[in-house]
Structures are given as C-alpha cells and as structure tokens.
Design an enzyme around this catalytic site. Structure first.
Site, mmCIF file in Angstrom:
data_model
loop_
_atom_site.group_PDB
_atom_site.id
_atom_site.type_symbol
_atom_site.label_atom_id
_atom_site.label_comp_id
_atom_site.label_asym_id
_atom_site.label_seq_id
_atom_site.Cartn_x
_atom_site.Cartn_y
_atom_site.Cartn_z
ATOM 1 N N ARG A 126 0.486 -1.547 -0.379
ATOM 2 C CA ARG A 126 -0.090 0.041 -0.515
ATOM 3 C C ARG A 126 1.253 1.084 -0.432
ATOM 4 O O ARG A 126 1.706 1.849 1.185
ATOM 5 C CB ARG A 126 -0.999 0.095 1.083
ATOM 6 C CG ARG A 126 -1.488 1.007 1.495
ATOM 7 C CD ARG A 126 -2.751 0.946 2.265
ATOM 8 N NE ARG A 126 -3.442 2.655 2.624
ATOM 9 C CZ ARG A 126 -3.597 2.987 3.607
ATOM 10 N NH1 ARG A 126 -2.473 2.844 4.423
ATOM 11 N NH2 ARG A 126 -4.295 4.680 3.600
ATOM 12 N N HIS A 170 -2.695 11.015 0.267
ATOM 13 C CA HIS A 170 -1.909 11.193 1.763
ATOM 14 C C HIS A 170 -1.074 11.609 2.302
ATOM 15 O O HIS A 170 0.092 11.999 2.198
ATOM 16 C CB HIS A 170 -1.563 8.847 1.920
ATOM 17 C CG HIS A 170 -1.018 9.225 3.131
ATOM 18 N ND1 HIS A 170 -0.834 7.536 3.558
ATOM 19 C CD2 HIS A 170 -0.386 9.187 4.242
ATOM 20 C CE1 HIS A 170 -0.864 7.445 4.465
ATOM 21 N NE2 HIS A 170 -0.441 8.278 5.042
ATOM 22 N N GLU A 215 -7.085 8.056 5.803
ATOM 23 C CA GLU A 215 -7.405 8.960 7.295
ATOM 24 C C GLU A 215 -7.736 10.169 6.939
ATOM 25 O O GLU A 215 -7.248 11.635 7.488
ATOM 26 C CB GLU A 215 -6.164 9.023 8.474
ATOM 27 C CG GLU A 215 -5.364 7.685 8.946
ATOM 28 C CD GLU A 215 -4.519 7.674 9.477
ATOM 29 O OE1 GLU A 215 -4.162 8.384 10.236
ATOM 30 O OE2 GLU A 215 -3.628 6.505 9.688
ATOM 31 N N ASN A 340 -7.222 1.585 9.800
ATOM 32 C CA ASN A 340 -5.880 2.429 10.478
ATOM 33 C C ASN A 340 -5.876 2.043 11.875
ATOM 34 O O ASN A 340 -6.940 2.469 13.020
ATOM 35 C CB ASN A 340 -5.208 3.215 10.143
ATOM 36 C CG ASN A 340 -4.975 3.709 8.920
ATOM 37 O OD1 ASN A 340 -5.404 2.228 7.797
ATOM 38 N ND2 ASN A 340 -4.239 4.411 8.795
ATOM 39 N N TYR A 342 -4.379 2.203 16.041
ATOM 40 C CA TYR A 342 -3.086 1.724 16.777
ATOM 41 C C TYR A 342 -3.281 1.618 18.166
ATOM 42 O O TYR A 342 -2.689 1.090 19.169
ATOM 43 C CB TYR A 342 -2.327 3.929 16.504
ATOM 44 C CG TYR A 342 -1.866 3.778 15.125
ATOM 45 C CD1 TYR A 342 -0.495 3.029 15.299
ATOM 46 C CD2 TYR A 342 -1.983 3.764 13.794
ATOM 47 C CE1 TYR A 342 -0.130 3.655 14.072
ATOM 48 C CE2 TYR A 342 -1.571 3.414 12.812
ATOM 49 C CZ TYR A 342 -0.464 3.698 12.641
ATOM 50 O OH TYR A 342 0.071 3.777 11.234
ATOM 51 N N GLU A 408 -3.139 -0.237 8.405
ATOM 52 C CA GLU A 408 -1.776 0.131 9.209
ATOM 53 C C GLU A 408 -2.496 0.008 9.849
ATOM 54 O O GLU A 408 -3.302 -0.617 10.683
ATOM 55 C CB GLU A 408 -2.067 1.281 8.457
ATOM 56 C CG GLU A 408 -1.076 1.962 7.758
ATOM 57 C CD GLU A 408 -1.030 3.836 7.838
ATOM 58 O OE1 GLU A 408 -0.842 4.433 9.189
ATOM 59 O OE2 GLU A 408 -1.267 4.668 7.128
HETATM 60 C C1 FCB Z 1 -1.035 6.885 10.495
HETATM 61 C C2 FCB Z 1 -0.420 7.483 9.308
HETATM 62 C C3 FCB Z 1 1.162 7.700 8.822
HETATM 63 C C4 FCB Z 1 1.697 7.195 10.393
HETATM 64 C C5 FCB Z 1 1.313 6.838 10.985
HETATM 65 C C6 FCB Z 1 2.474 6.838 12.030
HETATM 66 O O1 FCB Z 1 -2.033 7.482 10.845
HETATM 67 O O2 FCB Z 1 -0.867 7.259 7.991
HETATM 68 O O3 FCB Z 1 1.259 7.789 7.918
HETATM 69 O O4 FCB Z 1 2.310 8.862 10.351
HETATM 70 O O5 FCB Z 1 0.169 6.903 11.195
#
Ligand code: FCB
Length: 501
Positions: A126, A170, A215, A340, A342, A408
C-alpha cells in the site's frame, strides 16, 4: 478529528485559553516524545486471542508507506509543491527542522524498496500517489514524468506478484490548491475528482485496488484545527467546512473512479479507535458514543448512510456549509472499509461548568484521552491489541459485516543497529504478534478481513516528529540511505510465507 493520534490533554481548558485559541475541538496536543522510556512489554491483560491461526488462502500480508514520507525528490522532474513541502520549509513546524526533501529517497531507490517487499514475502504494497507529482498545480495539465514513475513501480510490483494497493491522497495536497482555499473550499472536491480520474486513466489498467483517502479525520483535524500538520491552520470553521468538503470529495472521487474503471475495488482508509467510557455512568457512556461518532464514523456514515452521525450537542449546519442535495452527493458505497488501528480512546463527559466555560465542549461534550494501562511505544502510544479486535467487531456489527482491509498497524521503537549491524526490535515483534492475533480472533468470530498491513515497510519521515520516530520493519540510515531488515521484518516474513500465526 483525530482525537487520539497525539497525546491527550484533558480538555478542561480555561475560558480565557479558549477565547485565545481557535477552539481545540479535538483535545489533542503534540506530546513531547523524545526519549520516552518504554516499559517492558507485557500481554494486555484480560484479552485472550489465538496463538496459532491459519489465515484463509489469498489473505494479503502487506506493508504501507506514503509518498511524502518516503519519496524525497520534492522538486524534481516537474513535481509541483505540496502543502507538506511548504510546511516543512517553514521554520519551527517540524522537530529538528527535518523535512521530506530527501526522506528515504524512494523516488530514486524504489527498486531497493521492491527488494525489501520481496525479502519480507509480502503480497500487497500500500503506497500513495503524490498528487502534485502527477498534476503539479492540482488542476489542468498532468506531469507525464511523474506518472511514469508510478507506472514503472506498478509494473515491477505486478511482476513480483505483489498487489499494488494505491492510496490517492495521503495528505500532500498541491500547494496551489491550498492557496486557492484548500479543503474548506467546495471546489477542492471537484479538483480531487478530476485528479482521481486522471490517476485511474493512467494506472487503472493495472491497479484494481484503491483507497481514496488516508485518514480523513487526521488530516482535517491536525491540518485545519490543531495546526500541527500542514497546512497549519487553526480554525474551527475551516475544520468543519474541510470535513464536509472531504466528504463531498469522497463521494465525487468514488464516482469518478468507477466511471473510468467500473470493476475497481474502491474504499477509504479510516483512522479508528475503540472509544470506551471512563466509567459506568450514563453520561460517560453517552460521551463514548459521541466520541465513536466523531472519531470513527464522521467520514463513514456520510458515505454509507448519507448522514452525519450523532456526535455534537447540536448540528451547526450553516457553519458546516451543507447545501441542498449534499447528503446525496456524499454517498459512496465503498467496496471495502480500510482501517488503521494503533490505540484505544477513553471518553468521559465534561462537568456542567466545563461545558459552560469551554466552547468546544459546548458543541462536543466529550473529553478524551489515550489508555494508560498497556506499555507505551516510544511515540507514547499505548499498546492495546484489543483495540484492533474491538474496532473490527463494532464495524462488523454496525455495517452488516463489510469487507475490511487492515491498512495500517504499527509502533515506533527507536532501536538502532547493534555492534554486528543488526536491529533486535523484539518489542515490535511482540506488538505485531499481539495485534495480528487480535485480528485473528475477530476473524474467527466472523469478521471479513482481507489483509494486514504493517506501518511501515521502512523507517521514514514521521510528519511533525521528523525522523525521530522509527516505525519500520526495515531500518533506514538516513545519511547513507542504507536499508537493513530488522528482526521484526524477518519475523513478519515468516508469518507471511506460512500465512499463519
Ligand atoms: C498513521 C499515518 C501514517 C503514519 C502513522 C504512524 O496514522 O497514516 O502516515 O504517520 O500514523
């Protein structure tokens, strides 16, 4: 509105701070991250997920990058200036004055990156197109040399049997479009649709999987409200308008792409985070639902349901800039939902006093912070694998089991080379092992997940953090541009090759 990307401040800001500031809608602020010590990893408590899991045939194991973060060559071969070029060239915006002028130099070294993808046994890559590289001022003439760059990359990926999974935006908007008004300007939605068509005409004969945006909540919040990302504006009005224009662009971009390539798979990648109430009180539970609406579905419900979700205490239609017919235009029956993940978000309700003294909380009566129980990465983000499971299950339930791509997931640990030139990043292995396992549990319970992409293939330019945060499966020496696969890259390669955890 990327409420949890950066460290939270409990947003009980004083009335005077509020009147001085553009409303800090998102309650986020840049953390100071330098040298944050990461406590030893432990499995997140109370969450069980499989240690052994066979993934379905055809599952995609991938890695993600983005144009501004890796390409460099910021003004070569006819590329136009982007808002990130302008922002990083403005003193004081980025840690250490870092810029993406060179980054990983992937514009010149992409064959090295392809070699990395192969070495890690990935079958999906990607990456994003730089809009100003292929259409320098965001409208009108295309830059053939820029298109050729992506065209060669796509050909090479296909030859290596790696799926090219293309992100159209992006975050690197052509500066000329920002000068004209940027995302708050309605016309930008039409410019985006034209650009999408141009890209689809150039690559659509070989690329079948696209994400329109990376995002939307993040770039609209950080770029137009908080001002910590390009273009660095701090205005509630700009923020509200930009969010609506991006929703219009999502609808228009979707239709533009399908008009060129009816069989393309088209989605958007959303930054998502499960929003948990801070307590069992009805107020905190309502706050958590509002948080979910703003963080996770502000750009999803318009596309799939033709409406904004219930996040705000009242809906400022005029300020948002909604015109008659818009809620049909924002619709986009996405072929998949890119997610995505985290970390998680903890939400609570402000007190009455806080609401009366804080304009933000008057409109959006929620306070948010990150979790504090799991270990933290060097970026200060809590490692909480259940976050991935929770988000997947919520989306699976609420949207009738949609196709999901995990676009992600990753962590910053700044381990460097040891004496023998290796990078022993065991904490990153542990992170991916736990998040993949959490995803496997969601799949076992019925979620339709097609891929898992690590952020990132290699260390790169981490926005406002510059080169200070390393997310890669591969280490990059930014002086020599030498790439070295980390232990985590080798581990990932095994999982990918066996299609099994
Ligand atoms: C995500 C972004 C990517 C990078 C990661 C750590 O949210 O999409 O570009 O910054 O965080």
């Amino acid at each position: 509105m990327r409420l949890t990307r950066r460290k939270f401040i409990d947003s009980a800001l004083s009335a005077s701070a509020i009147s001085a500031l553009p409303i800090a809608f998102s309650s986020c602020s840049e953390p100071s991250r330098a040298g944050t010590a990461a406590p030893p990893h432990s499995l997140a408590p109370q969450f069980e997920s499989p240690t052994d899991f066979a993934f379905p045939k055809g599952f995609f194991w991938g890695a993600t990058t983005s144009s501004y973060q890796i390409e460099g060559a910021w003004n070569e071969d006819g590329k136009g200036e982007s808002i990130w070029d302008r922002f990083t060239h403005t003193p004081g915006k980025i840690k250490n004055g870092d810029t993406g002028d060179v980054a990983c130099d992937s514009y010149h070294r992409w064959p090295d990156d392809l070699a990395l993808l192969r070495a890690v046994n990935l079958n999906s890559y990607r990456f994003s197109l730089s809009w100003p590289r292929i259409q320098p001022i965001g409208s009108g003439a295309q830059n053939v040399t820029g298109i050729d760059y992506y065209s060669r990359l796509v050909d090479a990926l296909l030859e290596a049997r790696i799926r090219p999974f293309v992100t159209l935006y992006h975050w690197d908007l052509p500066q000329a479009l920002e000068d004209a008004g940027g995302w708050p300007l309605r016309d930008t939605a039409s410019r985006f649709a034209d650009y999408v068509q141009l890209a689809a005409r150039a690559l659509g004969d070989r690329v079948s999987d696209w994400t329109l945006f990376n995002e939307p909540n993040a770039f609209v919040d950080l770029g137009y409200l908080e001002g910590t990302h390009a273009p660095g504006r701090k205005s509630l009005l700009d923020f509200l308008r930009a969010a609506h224009v991006v929703n219009l662009a999502q609808g228009a971009g979707f239709r533009a792409l399908k008009s060129v390539q009816p069989n393309a798979r088209v989605g958007t990648t959303f930054w998502m985070s499960p929003c948990e109430p801070a307590s069992d009180s009805a107020e905190d539970k309502l706050a958590a639902e509002r948080a979910h609406a703003i963080v996770n579905t502000w750009f999803l419900d318009p596309a799939l349901r033709g409406r904004y979700p219930d996040a705000l205490a009242f809906f400022p239609e005029g300020a948002v800039g909604i015109r008659s017919g818009d809620m049909e235009k924002v619709r986009a029956p996405l072929d998949f939902i890119g997610i995505n993940v985290y970390m998680r978000t903890i939400a609570s309700a402000p007190t009455a006093l806080e609401r009366f003294t804080n304009t933000q909380q008057w409109l959006f009566p929620v306070k948010m912070r990150g979790g504090e129980v799991g270990p933290k990465t060097d970026m200060g983000w809590e490692v909480w694998p259940k976050a991935l499971y929770d988000v997947i299950m919520r989306i699976t339930r609420d949207y009738n089991r949609p196709v999901i791509e995990i676009t992600e997931s990753g962590c910053a640990y700044n381990d460097g080379l040891d004496a023998s030139g290796e990078i022993h990043d065991g904490r990153r292995i542990s992170y991916h092992q736990q998040y993949i396992s959490a995803m496997a549990r969601a799949m076992a319970e019925g979620a339709d997940i097609r891929s898992y992409h690590a952020w990132s293939l290699m260390d790169n330019f981490e926005w406002a953090e510059g080169y200070g945060q390393r997310f890669g499966l591969t280490y990059v020496d930014f002086k020599t541009q030498q790439r070295t696969i980390k232990d985590s890259g080798r581990w990932f390669a095994k999982v990918a090759a066996q299609n099994r955890l």
